[in-house]
Design a protein around this motif. Structure first.
Motif, PDB file in Angstrom:
ATOM      1  N   GLU A 125      85.352  12.760 131.498  1.00 57.19           N
ATOM      2  CA  GLU A 125      85.143  14.060 130.792  1.00 57.19           C
ATOM      3  C   GLU A 125      86.590  14.762 130.703  1.00 57.19           C
ATOM      4  OE1 GLU A 125      82.856  15.392 128.883  1.00 57.19           O
ATOM      5  OE2 GLU A 125      81.635  13.431 129.288  1.00 57.19           O
ATOM      6  N   LEU A 126      87.224  14.632 131.990  1.00 54.40           N
ATOM      7  CA  LEU A 126      88.628  15.185 131.950  1.00 54.40           C
ATOM      8  C   LEU A 126      89.569  14.557 130.807  1.00 54.40           C
ATOM      9  CD1 LEU A 126      89.004  16.008 135.598  1.00 54.40           C
ATOM     10  CD2 LEU A 126      88.796  17.553 133.731  1.00 54.40           C
ATOM     11  N   ILE A 141      88.406  12.682 128.189  1.00 52.51           N
ATOM     12  CA  ILE A 141      88.229  13.044 126.958  1.00 52.51           C
ATOM     13  C   ILE A 141      88.851  14.368 126.395  1.00 52.51           C
ATOM     14  CG2 ILE A 141      86.391  13.573 125.481  1.00 52.51           C
ATOM     15  CD1 ILE A 141      84.401  11.895 127.101  1.00 52.51           C
ATOM     16  N   LYS A 142      88.941  15.211 127.353  1.00 56.66           N
ATOM     17  CA  LYS A 142      89.758  16.448 127.080  1.00 56.66           C
ATOM     18  C   LYS A 142      91.242  16.367 126.706  1.00 56.66           C
ATOM     19  CE  LYS A 142      86.150  19.398 129.311  1.00 56.66           C
ATOM     20  NZ  LYS A 142      86.349  20.638 130.414  1.00 56.66           N
ATOM     21  N   ALA A 143      91.854  15.567 127.623  1.00 60.11           N
ATOM     22  CA  ALA A 143      93.146  15.196 127.507  1.00 60.11           C
ATOM     23  C   ALA A 143      93.595  14.453 126.176  1.00 60.11           C
ATOM     24  CB  ALA A 143      93.948  14.535 128.814  1.00 60.11           C
ATOM     25  N   GLU A 200      91.682  14.543 123.501  1.00 61.53           N
ATOM     26  CA  GLU A 200      91.538  15.711 122.376  1.00 61.53           C
ATOM     27  C   GLU A 200      92.735  16.510 122.192  1.00 61.53           C
ATOM     28  OE1 GLU A 200      86.636  16.304 122.638  1.00 61.53           O
ATOM     29  OE2 GLU A 200      87.960  17.534 123.764  1.00 61.53           O
ATOM     30  N   GLU A 201      93.315  16.652 123.476  1.00 65.51           N
ATOM     31  CA  GLU A 201      94.763  17.774 123.272  1.00 65.51           C
ATOM     32  C   GLU A 201      95.828  16.709 122.738  1.00 65.51           C
ATOM     33  OE1 GLU A 201      97.758  19.690 126.499  1.00 65.51           O
ATOM     34  OE2 GLU A 201      95.657  19.113 127.161  1.00 65.51           O
ATOM     35  N   ASN A 202      95.908  15.270 122.937  1.00 68.17           N
ATOM     36  CA  ASN A 202      97.032  14.590 122.414  1.00 68.17           C
ATOM     37  C   ASN A 202      96.735  14.470 120.824  1.00 68.17           C
ATOM     38  OD1 ASN A 202      98.154  14.598 124.583  1.00 68.17           O
ATOM     39  ND2 ASN A 202      97.391  12.178 124.904  1.00 68.17           N
ATOM     40  N   GLN A 203      95.356  14.363 120.398  1.00 68.78           N
ATOM     41  CA  GLN A 203      95.010  14.284 118.994  1.00 68.78           C
ATOM     42  C   GLN A 203      95.390  15.393 118.382  1.00 68.78           C
ATOM     43  OE1 GLN A 203      90.787  14.432 117.799  1.00 68.78           O
ATOM     44  NE2 GLN A 203      91.341  12.297 116.751  1.00 68.78           N
ATOM     45  N   ARG A 204      95.277  16.769 118.909  1.00 71.26           N
ATOM     46  CA  ARG A 204      95.423  18.229 118.239  1.00 71.26           C
ATOM     47  C   ARG A 204      96.836  18.196 118.069  1.00 71.26           C
ATOM     48  NH1 ARG A 204      93.919  21.449 122.326  1.00 71.26           N
ATOM     49  NH2 ARG A 204      95.908  21.715 123.010  1.00 71.26           N
TER      50      ARG A 204
END
Length: 410
Positions: free
Chosen positions: A148-149, A151-153, A155-159
């Motif tokens: 889960e952590l 995935i959040k990282a 998502e941050e790189n994608q953003r």
């Protein structure tokens, strides 16, 4: 025509030679071995366009204690050699603080943006498409909370940087890799990186392109580099050769050569191991087992396991403990088969404490240029830094600001 000697036949040196050749220089590439037989040979074969953030040193006490007590497999150290690493490790820890890491990331990501476009040109011109697959790779997670952590990282790189990925739950991972154990939490599939079935072979293909375009490839001793009244000279099997300029692209050996010219460049030297396996099941795409700190990649010679970092002395004998742990962990995931080589390969990754490569002119020596210290990403970044180096050496506009990579930052 301007002339230059490029010292080092890895991905970084060969790429620099090609870019200089394309921009009008007469280039001689010098190494003690055939191209692609040192550090560039022994990696996981991934052009990591998603790696927009350089690897920071862990700063939380729990992780550092686990490393110190030998409870992780991604980092190992030999106590007898640790004194050689203390100063660069302390600098690495300092630069890994959140704000300084963000600054390094900004400079790093500008280089990564050129990784696959520059490789693409060379791959096509070298007729090396048979070695390359453009389908990404996967990060396997064994622990649901860590997944889960991650995935959040991602998502941050994608953003922040637009990198593309797909989350695979356990069922989707089992469908994508049907020969893998089917009870895992899942994986992150980075979609845009490219994978290479023979990393050393790709460097050799680039070197053959360099020769076809008129470049000269010689065996020689980089340590004999000396300044002359008109430029630089180095001893080779064909005798001394001279040129107006010289480029030091010797990876972990670069600081040793530069010391005699009065430059002290700190490096965290991370040794890694690999081994090939045949006769078992196969993988569709490379798989990084994040919990155990190793990667498995389908290669021409079989499945290659590559390890994390060992901090040891340059001349220390092989101690492939991490490889043994990685092999045992991999065998819990799939039928790995048997070892191909009698002994594991090992080599050293040259990592600067601030996580950025050394790229640009040597300030006190006219005609001496530097291109090394790419950390874990020399295979990825060689063509990108080769382009920037050629732009600087030609004195025109550069595609990105080269200031963050200059050697005088140390």
């Amino acid at each position: 025509m301007k002339s230059v000697i490029v010292l080092g036949g890895g991905m970084v040196g060969v790429s620099a030679a090609l870019h200089l050749q394309r921009s009008g220089w007469s280039v001689t590439l010098v190494d003690r071995k055939e191209p692609g037989q040192e550090t560039s040979y022994g990696n996981a074969g991934i052009v990591q366009s998603e790696a927009v953030r350089p690897y920071p040193m862990p700063r939380d006490l729990g992780t550092l204690l686990r490393i110190a007590m030998g409870r992780t497999n991604d980092v190992r150290y030999r106590l007898a050699s640790l004194s050689q690493h203390i100063e660069p490790l302390l600098r690495y820890w300092w630069h890994s603080a959140p704000q300084r890491h963000r600054e390094a990331t900004a400079a790093w990501a500008r280089l990564i943006a050129y990784a696959t476009p520059e490789h693409d040109v060379l791959i096509r011109e070298a007729h090396a498409d048979n070695l390359v697959r453009r389908a990404g790779y996967r990060l396997l997670h064994r622990d649901p909370a860590a997944f889960e952590l991650a995935i959040k990282a991602a998502e941050e790189n994608q953003r922040d940087y637009g990198v593309q990925f797909r989350v695979l739950d356990g069922r989707e991972l089992a469908k994508a890799e049907p020969l893998l154990r089917d009870d895992l939490p899942g994986a992150i599939h980075w979609l845009e990186p490219w994978t290479v079935s023979d990393p050393g072979g790709l460097v050799a293909a680039y070197a053959r392109l360099f020769q076809r375009l008129g470049g000269k490839l010689l065996r020689g001793d980089a340590q004999t580099l000396s300044q002359t009244s008109s430029g630089w000279s180095v001893d080779t099997d064909e005798g001394p050769i001279d040129a107006e300029a010289a480029v030091v692209s010797l990876g972990p050996w670069s600081p040793d050569l530069l010391q005699k010219f009065g430059y002290r460049v700190p490096l965290v030297r991370k040794r890694g191991y690999h081994m090939h396996y045949q006769g078992g099941t196969s993988l569709d795409l490379p798989l990084v087992d994040t919990a155990l700190g190793y990667a498995m990649a389908p290669m021409a010679k079989g499945i290659r396991i590559t390890t994390g970092a060992e901090l040891t002395s340059p001349d220390a004998p092989a101690t492939p403990i991490q490889l043994g742990h990685a092999e045992a962990a991999a065998r819990t995931l799939l039928d790995l088969g048997t070892r191909v080589e009698p002994e594991p390969w090992f080599g050293t990754r040259p990592c600067t404490p601030d996580m950025l490569p050394v790229l640009g002119p040597a300030p006190r020596h006219r005609g001496l240029w530097l291109d090394f210290g790419h950390g874990h990403q020399g295979f990825t970044l060689g063509p990108a830094t080769g382009r920037l180096l050629a732009e600087m050496m030609n004195g025109g506009a550069t595609s990105i600001d080269p200031k963050p990579y200059r050697v005088d930052r140390f």
